[in-house]
Design a protein around this motif. Structure first.
Motif, mmCIF file in Angstrom:
data_model
loop_
_atom_site.group_PDB
_atom_site.id
_atom_site.type_symbol
_atom_site.label_atom_id
_atom_site.label_comp_id
_atom_site.label_asym_id
_atom_site.label_seq_id
_atom_site.Cartn_x
_atom_site.Cartn_y
_atom_site.Cartn_z
ATOM 1 N N GLY A 14 -5.670 67.008 -76.969
ATOM 2 C CA GLY A 14 -4.579 67.952 -77.219
ATOM 3 C C GLY A 14 -4.871 69.268 -77.905
ATOM 4 N N GLU A 15 -6.159 69.564 -78.283
ATOM 5 C CA GLU A 15 -6.405 70.869 -78.911
ATOM 6 C C GLU A 15 -6.008 71.990 -77.948
ATOM 7 O OE1 GLU A 15 -8.627 68.646 -77.435
ATOM 8 O OE2 GLU A 15 -10.300 68.939 -78.823
ATOM 9 N N HIS A 16 -5.738 73.132 -78.454
ATOM 10 C CA HIS A 16 -5.237 74.315 -77.743
ATOM 11 C C HIS A 16 -3.791 74.123 -77.267
ATOM 12 C CE1 HIS A 16 -8.580 77.060 -77.963
ATOM 13 N NE2 HIS A 16 -9.400 76.053 -77.730
ATOM 14 N N ALA A 17 -3.490 73.041 -76.510
ATOM 15 C CA ALA A 17 -2.108 72.865 -76.054
ATOM 16 C C ALA A 17 -1.165 72.703 -77.253
ATOM 17 C CB ALA A 17 -2.016 71.658 -75.127
ATOM 18 N N VAL A 19 -1.046 74.349 -79.847
ATOM 19 C CA VAL A 19 -0.618 75.680 -80.311
ATOM 20 C C VAL A 19 0.707 76.070 -79.635
ATOM 21 C CG1 VAL A 19 -1.264 78.146 -80.326
ATOM 22 C CG2 VAL A 19 -3.015 76.391 -80.747
ATOM 23 N N TYR A 20 0.979 75.518 -78.438
ATOM 24 C CA TYR A 20 2.189 75.876 -77.666
ATOM 25 C C TYR A 20 3.239 74.770 -77.709
ATOM 26 C CZ TYR A 20 -1.329 79.131 -76.482
ATOM 27 O OH TYR A 20 -2.336 80.049 -76.615
ATOM 28 N N GLY A 21 3.164 73.915 -78.748
ATOM 29 C CA GLY A 21 4.226 72.928 -78.960
ATOM 30 C C GLY A 21 3.990 71.580 -78.318
ATOM 31 N N GLU A 22 2.835 71.409 -77.620
ATOM 32 C CA GLU A 22 2.543 70.080 -77.091
ATOM 33 C C GLU A 22 2.003 69.211 -78.240
ATOM 34 O OE1 GLU A 22 3.327 69.203 -74.182
ATOM 35 O OE2 GLU A 22 3.505 71.079 -73.059
ATOM 36 N N PRO A 23 2.111 67.877 -78.106
ATOM 37 C CA PRO A 23 1.526 67.037 -79.158
ATOM 38 C C PRO A 23 0.003 66.992 -79.051
ATOM 39 C CG PRO A 23 2.442 65.677 -77.407
ATOM 40 C CD PRO A 23 2.775 67.101 -77.055
ATOM 41 N N ALA A 24 -0.666 66.640 -80.142
ATOM 42 C CA ALA A 24 -2.116 66.414 -80.125
ATOM 43 C C ALA A 24 -2.416 65.169 -80.946
ATOM 44 C CB ALA A 24 -2.847 67.610 -80.722
ATOM 45 N N VAL A 25 -3.548 64.540 -80.637
ATOM 46 C CA VAL A 25 -3.944 63.327 -81.369
ATOM 47 C C VAL A 25 -5.343 63.498 -81.961
ATOM 48 C CG1 VAL A 25 -4.361 60.827 -81.238
ATOM 49 C CG2 VAL A 25 -2.495 61.846 -79.932
ATOM 50 N N PRO A 26 -5.432 63.973 -83.193
ATOM 51 C CA PRO A 26 -6.724 63.955 -83.899
ATOM 52 C C PRO A 26 -6.964 62.573 -84.517
ATOM 53 C CG PRO A 26 -5.170 65.548 -84.881
ATOM 54 C CD PRO A 26 -4.394 64.642 -83.987
ATOM 55 N N CYS A 27 -8.231 62.237 -84.706
ATOM 56 C CA CYS A 27 -8.603 60.959 -85.331
ATOM 57 C C CYS A 27 -9.616 61.220 -86.440
ATOM 58 C CB CYS A 27 -9.286 60.039 -84.319
ATOM 59 S SG CYS A 27 -8.214 59.493 -82.994
ATOM 60 N N ALA A 28 -9.411 60.580 -87.589
ATOM 61 C CA ALA A 28 -10.375 60.716 -88.692
ATOM 62 C C ALA A 28 -11.636 59.925 -88.363
ATOM 63 C CB ALA A 28 -9.748 60.198 -89.976
ATOM 64 N N VAL A 222 -1.793 73.821 -69.614
ATOM 65 C CA VAL A 222 -1.373 73.469 -70.976
ATOM 66 C C VAL A 222 -0.352 72.330 -70.922
ATOM 67 C CG1 VAL A 222 -0.056 74.326 -72.966
ATOM 68 C CG2 VAL A 222 -1.944 75.698 -72.019
ATOM 69 N N ALA A 223 0.608 72.428 -69.985
ATOM 70 C CA ALA A 223 1.612 71.359 -69.855
ATOM 71 C C ALA A 223 0.944 70.052 -69.433
ATOM 72 C CB ALA A 223 2.681 71.770 -68.845
ATOM 73 N N ALA A 224 -0.071 70.150 -68.555
ATOM 74 C CA ALA A 224 -0.772 68.944 -68.087
ATOM 75 C C ALA A 224 -1.530 68.283 -69.240
ATOM 76 C CB ALA A 224 -1.736 69.298 -66.949
ATOM 77 N N PHE A 250 -10.377 63.734 -68.290
ATOM 78 C CA PHE A 250 -9.398 64.668 -67.690
ATOM 79 C C PHE A 250 -9.132 65.823 -68.645
ATOM 80 C CE2 PHE A 250 -7.335 60.651 -65.696
ATOM 81 C CZ PHE A 250 -8.281 60.641 -64.682
ATOM 82 N N ASN A 251 -8.975 65.493 -69.932
ATOM 83 C CA ASN A 251 -8.666 66.527 -70.929
ATOM 84 C C ASN A 251 -9.796 67.560 -70.997
ATOM 85 O OD1 ASN A 251 -7.178 66.251 -74.291
ATOM 86 N ND2 ASN A 251 -7.749 68.050 -73.110
ATOM 87 N N HIS A 252 -11.044 67.083 -70.929
ATOM 88 C CA HIS A 252 -12.155 68.045 -70.962
ATOM 89 C C HIS A 252 -12.103 68.975 -69.752
ATOM 90 C CE1 HIS A 252 -15.965 69.833 -72.047
ATOM 91 N NE2 HIS A 252 -16.308 69.746 -70.776
ATOM 92 N N GLY A 253 -11.829 68.392 -68.561
ATOM 93 C CA GLY A 253 -11.755 69.215 -67.351
ATOM 94 C C GLY A 253 -10.710 70.319 -67.492
ATOM 95 N N LEU A 254 -9.582 69.981 -68.108
ATOM 96 C CA LEU A 254 -8.517 70.974 -68.266
ATOM 97 C C LEU A 254 -8.900 72.038 -69.300
ATOM 98 C CD1 LEU A 254 -5.411 68.613 -68.074
ATOM 99 C CD2 LEU A 254 -6.326 70.091 -66.274
ATOM 100 N N LEU A 255 -9.605 71.623 -70.356
ATOM 101 C CA LEU A 255 -10.074 72.610 -71.350
ATOM 102 C C LEU A 255 -11.097 73.545 -70.719
ATOM 103 C CD1 LEU A 255 -10.357 70.228 -74.435
ATOM 104 C CD2 LEU A 255 -8.829 72.207 -74.251
ATOM 105 N N GLU A 256 -11.915 72.987 -69.839
ATOM 106 C CA GLU A 256 -12.901 73.810 -69.139
ATOM 107 C C GLU A 256 -12.174 74.842 -68.271
ATOM 108 O OE1 GLU A 256 -15.592 71.413 -66.902
ATOM 109 O OE2 GLU A 256 -16.986 73.076 -66.647
#
Ligand code: PMV
Length: 328
Positions: A14-17, A19-28, A222-224, A250-256
């Motif tokens: 979810g990074e970058h997306a 920023v536009y109100g989508e959720p993201a999941v960071p992990c410690a 970003v929506a995807a 999939f997420n990496h492909g979209l960031l690319e």
């Protein structure tokens, strides 16, 4: 004298997306910054032993005006001093003693500026240790809020709550705007590859914004990513690590597609996949820095060590503690 430690983080999704109100999941992750604080009569003395820099000691009176005479780039000194300085200001404010003096020793296992949350970990541990040293125990909510204020100030308003919240509470978290919460998660066998570099977060975020304003495909991308995060939340709840890996790919492909990967990040992602990782993606702003893969075996870390462009590879389990007292 009190020593507190706090973990770094990776973005599972979810990074970058975000920023536009989508959720993201960071992990410690179980890779920590430790900060030891001892009260002194006045002023602040900072010793940083291992910030991927040669050790340096900085003595200043609390406003970072006195320039330390050390042989490392000014920008790193300014950033490091800025974070510690603001963390001390928050600690003083929290205990109601604006002139409290401290000896601060920072010892971090987290590469600087590489998308895995080094500054947040240092700030969270520093506020925790400094307030405890003066006999005050902050709630996790207050600690996360004060750490966020530090990042907000030092980064000129360009900070999300993701890093500081994740570092404070540990585990997998979900961030959507100002709403931060923890998510149940299975053990996650993270492997991290680091190219020795760092991306320029501001420029990368601006690049995505530009692309999104110019091309519909970028807005759709970003929506995807948001859809992938929501699927990822379900996979986490089900403990389905194989599905998490697929979604990371999939997420990496979209960031690319959004232009934030790099040759070295892609090389590490492909080395991880070829070695049998369940999935791999860049983590954080991109442009350089770290990738994160999922692999229970030693294969991915070994493959990364032999990948041109990878400077360091290490395993890091999901950290479930967040900030903790190590001594004192
Ligand atoms: O590289 P990091 O760990 O600072 O993460 C940046 C994450 C972005 O989504 C690109 C920006 C942000 O503030 O959320």
């Amino acid at each position: 004298m009190v020593t507190s430690s706090a973990p770094g983080k990776v973005y599972l999704f979810g990074e970058h997306a975000v920023v536009y109100g989508e959720p993201a999941v960071p992990c410690a992750i179980e890779r920590r910054a430790r900060v030891t604080v001892e009260e002194r009569p006045e002023g602040v003395r900072v010793h940083a032993g291992d910030l991927t820099l040669d050790g340096f000691t900085v003595e200043y009176d609390g406003d970072a005006a006195g320039r330390p005479d050390v042989d490392v780039p000014d920008s790193l000194i300014e950033a490091g001093v800025g974070y510690v300085n603001e963390a001390i200001a928050q600690a003083r404010d929290a205990v109601g003693d604006e002139t409290a003096g401290f000896d601060v020793t920072v010892d971090s296992q987290i590469p600087l500026g590489a998308g895995i949350g080094s500054s947040a970990a240092v700030v969270v541990a520093a506020i925790d240790a400094a307030t405890r040293e003066l006999g005050v125990e902050l709630s996790r909510e207050e600690l996360a809020e004060r750490a966020y204020q530090v990042e907000y100030t030092v980064q000129d308003g360009q900070a999300s709550r993701a890093d500081t919240f994740c570092s404070t509470v540990g585990g997998a978290v979900r961030v959507e705007g100002d709403d931060c919460r923890t998510l149940p998660a299975p053990d996650l066998p993270f492997v991290i590859g680091y190219d020795g570099g760092a991306g320029d977060t501001g420029a990368l975020v601006a690049g995505v914004r530009n692309l999104k304003e110019t091309y519909d495909f970028a807005a759709d991308t970003v929506a995807a990513i948001g859809d992938i995060v929501r699927s990822g939340e379900r996979a986490l709840a089900d403990g389905d690590v194989a599905e998490l890996g697929r979604l990371m790919d999939f997420n990496h492909g979209l960031l690319e597609a959004l232009g934030v990967s790099s040759r070295s990040l892609d090389a590490m992602v492909w080395a991880a996949r070829d070695a049998g990782a369940l999935g791999a993606k860049l983590t954080g702003a991109g442009g350089g820095g770290c990738i994160v893969a999922l692999d229970e075996t030693a294969e991915t870390a070994t493959a990364l060590e032999y990948t041109p462009g990878c400077q360091e590879a290490f395993r890091a389990e999901l950290d479930t503690d967040g900030v903790r007292v190590e001594a004192g």
